[in-house]
Design a protein around this motif. Structure first.
Motif, PDB file in Angstrom:
ATOM      1  N   GLU A  54      -1.769   3.683   7.700  1.00 53.99           N
ATOM      2  CA  GLU A  54      -3.084   3.329   7.135  1.00 53.99           C
ATOM      3  C   GLU A  54      -4.049   3.547   8.050  1.00 53.99           C
ATOM      4  N   SER A  55      -5.100   3.734   7.513  1.00 52.25           N
ATOM      5  CA  SER A  55      -6.341   4.314   8.202  1.00 52.25           C
ATOM      6  C   SER A  55      -7.226   2.960   8.522  1.00 52.25           C
ATOM      7  N   ALA A  56      -8.343   3.068   9.506  1.00 48.36           N
ATOM      8  CA  ALA A  56      -9.119   2.112   9.921  1.00 48.36           C
ATOM      9  C   ALA A  56      -9.575   1.205   8.606  1.00 48.36           C
ATOM     10  N   ASP A  57      -9.742   1.668   7.386  1.00 50.10           N
ATOM     11  CA  ASP A  57     -10.349   0.857   6.349  1.00 50.10           C
ATOM     12  C   ASP A  57      -9.471   0.224   5.454  1.00 50.10           C
ATOM     13  N   GLY A  58      -8.154   0.510   5.966  1.00 50.36           N
ATOM     14  CA  GLY A  58      -7.101  -0.138   5.165  1.00 50.36           C
ATOM     15  C   GLY A  58      -6.551   0.655   4.132  1.00 50.36           C
ATOM     16  N   THR A  59      -6.880   1.948   3.812  1.00 45.15           N
ATOM     17  CA  THR A  59      -6.447   2.794   2.971  1.00 45.15           C
ATOM     18  C   THR A  59      -5.162   3.463   3.573  1.00 45.15           C
TER      19      THR A  59
ATOM     20  N   ASN B 171       0.885  -1.285  -0.090  1.00 44.45           N
ATOM     21  CA  ASN B 171      -0.039   0.068  -0.011  1.00 44.45           C
ATOM     22  C   ASN B 171       0.914   1.395  -0.053  1.00 44.45           C
TER      23      ASN B 171
END
Length: 412
Positions: free
Chosen positions: A169-174, A38
């Motif tokens: 990374e944010s909570a949604d994986g982005t 990512n």
């Protein structure tokens, strides 16, 4: 700064594929974790307040490996904002502010520092001696700022302390981009001197049966081809990290700490290495400043080996006789920079694995081989021998040949 060689991989899409009218092939996840990583970006504005003119060089560092003088880290990436885009048609007398955007793309999660400098054309205002823009990132001898260049960094807007940027990374994986990371340049951060270029006026052999080796370092002046270094002497200054006006003594040996710092590090060995590869540090053949996954390890003074490649350095520092030049007429310490004709370096027959620089591990013996010598200036500028001016590699790189720059400390 180390040499950076960004590799541009251009893909070729054949137009004939578009006319085959066949179903698109299935897309499957690759096994290469690097292609599945990512990635995101860091971006902002370069902001210059001053009359300097030149390209803006913006550098990205791993926060765990800061650049000199705080550490010895090398840039992970760099970008160049051309002078024309940054300053436009502005008159040389204008102090701005001037702004232009910059971006680091394909940045992995992590903690980073952003630093930079304006590669100044000081000849525009006719001071002598002057520098034209001379930053060439591929070589250590041309990859750092010189006198008249203006330093800059991404700093906290209130405290002006360097910012540590975290790409997480944010909570949604982005992986959200870091935006609005401005890099500020001002005239108060103008580099006052050329790099501490030197040559060694001493025999290279260091017998392990002796306790110390003395090396006499003298300023190297060269203006030839792409290389322009004209130090008038060697600068010395007390370390005063807490700015209390008193020299620091970090190791409490009752000897004041001094700039420049001295690093004596073991070089790569091997009959299969090219002349250029022989300039690399041991266990860092790609010269990215990060120890290789596999490499040479040496017996420790105490404890078992850790199974990881070593970063071998020798204990070294300035000879304390230089302190005689650091006194004012009233006998008090001169806390400002002092120019001396030469520097004497003391190298001890004590070796360490400095993989963890905060806890260097003593080695049982000094490993035989070749060692490089680096000076780290309080300005963050450095100079190292051997370097790309060595006659065995200079011609191939289009650089001038300087025999003294092939010096290595030889431990039989």
């Amino acid at each position: 700064m180390s040499a950076l060689r960004p590799t541009l991989r251009w893909g070729l899409v054949l137009s004939a594929l578009l006319s085959l009218h066949c179903d698109p092939p299935p897309v499957e996840a690759t096994a290469d974790h690097r292609q599945r990583q990512n990635l995101s970006r860091i971006e902002g504005q370069v902001v210059v307040q001053g009359r300097v003119r030149g390209n803006a060089i913006v550098l990205l560092y791993d926060a765990a490996r800061p650049p000199p003088p705080q550490g010895t880290g090398r840039p992970l990436s760099f970008t160049v904002i051309p002078q024309e885009r940054l300053f436009g048609p502005a008159d040389d007398a204008s102090a701005g502010p001037f702004t232009a955007p910059y971006t680091f793309s394909l940045v992995a999660p992590g903690r980073y520092l952003v630093r930079g400098f304006i590669d100044a054309d000081t000849c525009r205002t006719n001071p002598q001696p002057c520098h034209t823009p001379d930053f060439i990132p591929w070589y250590t001898v041309t990859g750092e700022p010189n006198a008249g260049d203006m330093g800059g960094a991404a700093v906290d807007p209130v405290t002006r302390a360097p910012r540590v940027l975290e790409l997480a990374e944010s909570a949604d994986g982005t992986l959200p981009a870091l935006t609005g990371v401005n890099v500020l340049f001002g005239e108060t951060s103008t580099v006052p001197v050329d790099r501490p270029a030197f040559w060694v006026d001493s025999p290279p052999r260091f017998e392990r049966t002796t306790s110390i080796k003395l090396l006499e370092l003298k300023p190297l002046q060269i203006k030839q081809g792409a290389v322009d270094q004209r130090p008038t002497g060697m600068l010395v200054r007390f370390v005063d990290e807490n700015t209390d006006g008193v020299p620091d003594d970090a190791n409490q040996d009752n000897v004041p700490d001094l700039w420049p710092r001295v690093v004596v590090r073991k070089l790569a060995e091997g009959e299969s290495l090219t002349d250029a590869q022989r300039l690399a540090d041991e266990n860092d053949l790609d010269r990215n400043g990060v120890l290789d996954a596999e490499g040479v390890e040496y017996p420790r003074m105490e404890g078992a080996a850790d199974g990881q490649p070593d970063l071998v350095v020798l204990a070294a520092g300035l000879d304390t006789t230089v302190l005689n030049s650091m006194r004012k007429s009233d006998g008090s310490w001169n806390m400002g920079p002092v120019l001396v004709e030469s520097l004497r370096v003391v190298v001890q027959a004590r070796a360490f694995d400095a993989r963890n620089p905060q806890q260097p591990q003593p080695l049982r013996a000094v490993p035989s081989g070749r060692y490089a010598l680096t000076l780290i200036h309080f300005t963050g500028q450095t100079w190292r021998v051997p370097n790309e001016l060595s006659p065995s590699v200079a011609a191939a790189d289009g650089l001038p040949e300087v025999k003294t720059q092939s010096f290595v400390l030889e431990v039989p």
